[in-house]
Design an enzyme around this catalytic site. Sequence first.
Site, PDB file in Angstrom:
ATOM      1  CG  LEU A  82      53.596  38.052  39.108  1.00  0.00           C
ATOM      2  CD1 LEU A  82      53.833  37.223  37.859  1.00  0.00           C
ATOM      3  CD2 LEU A  82      52.186  37.809  39.640  1.00  0.00           C
ATOM      4  NE  ARG A  83      61.809  40.289  43.184  1.00  0.00           N
ATOM      5  CZ  ARG A  83      62.059  41.482  42.682  1.00  0.00           C
ATOM      6  NH1 ARG A  83      61.335  42.517  43.069  1.00  0.00           N
ATOM      7  NH2 ARG A  83      63.022  41.654  41.792  1.00  0.00           N
ATOM      8  N   GLY A  84      55.544  38.526  45.636  1.00  0.00           N
ATOM      9  CA  GLY A  84      54.742  38.157  46.802  1.00  0.00           C
ATOM     10  C   GLY A  84      54.102  36.795  46.645  1.00  0.00           C
ATOM     11  CG  ASP A 144      59.226  43.804  45.791  1.00  0.00           C
ATOM     12  OD1 ASP A 144      58.234  43.238  46.279  1.00  0.00           O
ATOM     13  OD2 ASP A 144      59.654  43.578  44.644  1.00  0.00           O
TER      14      ASP A 144
END
Length: 355
Positions: A288-290, A207
Site C-alpha cells: 500500500l506504499r504506492g 519500493d
Amino acid sequence: MTTISAIENKRPVFPFTAIVGQEEMKLALLLNVIDPKIGGVMIMGDRGTGKSTTVRALVDLLPEIQVVTNDPFNSDPSDPELMSNEVREMILQRKQIPVSTARISMVDLPLGATEDRVCGTIDIEKALTEGIKAFEPGLLAKANRGILYVDEVNLLDDHLVDVLLDAAASGWNTVEREGISISHPARFILIGSGNPEEGELRPQLLDRFGMHAKVGTVKDADLRVKIVEQRSSFDKDPKKFREAYKSAQEDLSVKILEARERLANIEISYDLRVKISQICAELDVDGLRGDIVTNRAAKAFAAFRNHEKVTPKDIFTVIPLCLRHRLRKDPLESIDSGLLVQEKFSQVFGYASAP
C-alpha cells in the site's frame, strides 16, 4: 527569516531557480521538502545531468528551524517525537532548555562509510570503566530533521541501504552493542542518486523510496547552450550570479514555507482516493506504499499550487513519480518512464488526454 545570505561565507552553491530543465527531479525534491513523510526521492539518470548540483542547491531554499542548543541530534524543543532522550529528561525535570535557530542541514553519505560512521557507536571502554553510556553520534544523528544525500546509492552496500531505509521509515535509530542500547530520533529526507548503467537497486529497496525521478541528457541544442552559459557565468563570478537569482530564490523559499503551513488543511475527496487505489490495484502494485505516497504527494502539490483541494491534475502530475518504480517488470527492462501509469490514470479517470 534568513534564507539566502546565511551560507555566502561557505562554498558558493548554484541557485536552485537557475537550474534549467529537469523539472521532474526539481518537483520531486520540492514536494519532499513540503512533506518529508512522502519518504524521500530516488534520482536516476545519465552522468553529468546535474543530479548532485540540484540536490545541493535545494539546501539554499530550506527554512530555518528551532533546535536545542548544542544538541547533537538537532532536537526539536517542542515536539517529543523529534527530541533526544536527554532533552526529554530535562523537560520532565522542568529544566530550562536553551533554544536557537539553525538552517536545515544536508548530510552527504560517502560511499566508503562504515555502519559505525552512519549509525554512531557506543564507547564500550567508557561504559565499563565509568558506568556511563558514552555515545558517539553518527551521520544519522546529524541528519535528524534535515536531508541525507547518498550519491551513487546503487553502489552502496545493501546492508547500509537497509539501515538507512529502516531509519527513514521509523524515524529512529537504535545502536546496540555489548548489552547497551541507545536510541535517538532520525527523521530525515532520504535522497539517493545514481546512474542506471551502474546497476539498479533491488525492487524491495526501490519500493522504500517515496518517489522516483528520472533525469536525462538535454537534447535541445539551444537549451544545452543556455545550460553551458549558466554554468560558465556561475564559475566566473559565483557571488554576482547568485545575486541575480536572490529574489527568485527568496520567492520560492517563501512559497515552500507557506505550502508547509497550508498542507494540514488540504483536502482530497473520497472519490479521488478510491481512484488512486484503483490505479495501484490495476497496475498490480505490491503493498500500500504506492497509495499512501500518491495521496501525500498530491496534497503537497496542491499546497504548493496554493489550492485548497486536490484536483485530478495534481494526481496526474505526481502519480508517475510515485508508482513507476513499484511496477512489476521484466528484470532486463529499465524502470518505466511513467507512460504506463499515465495511461492507466486516463482509463480510470475517463480522460482521453492529459487533464
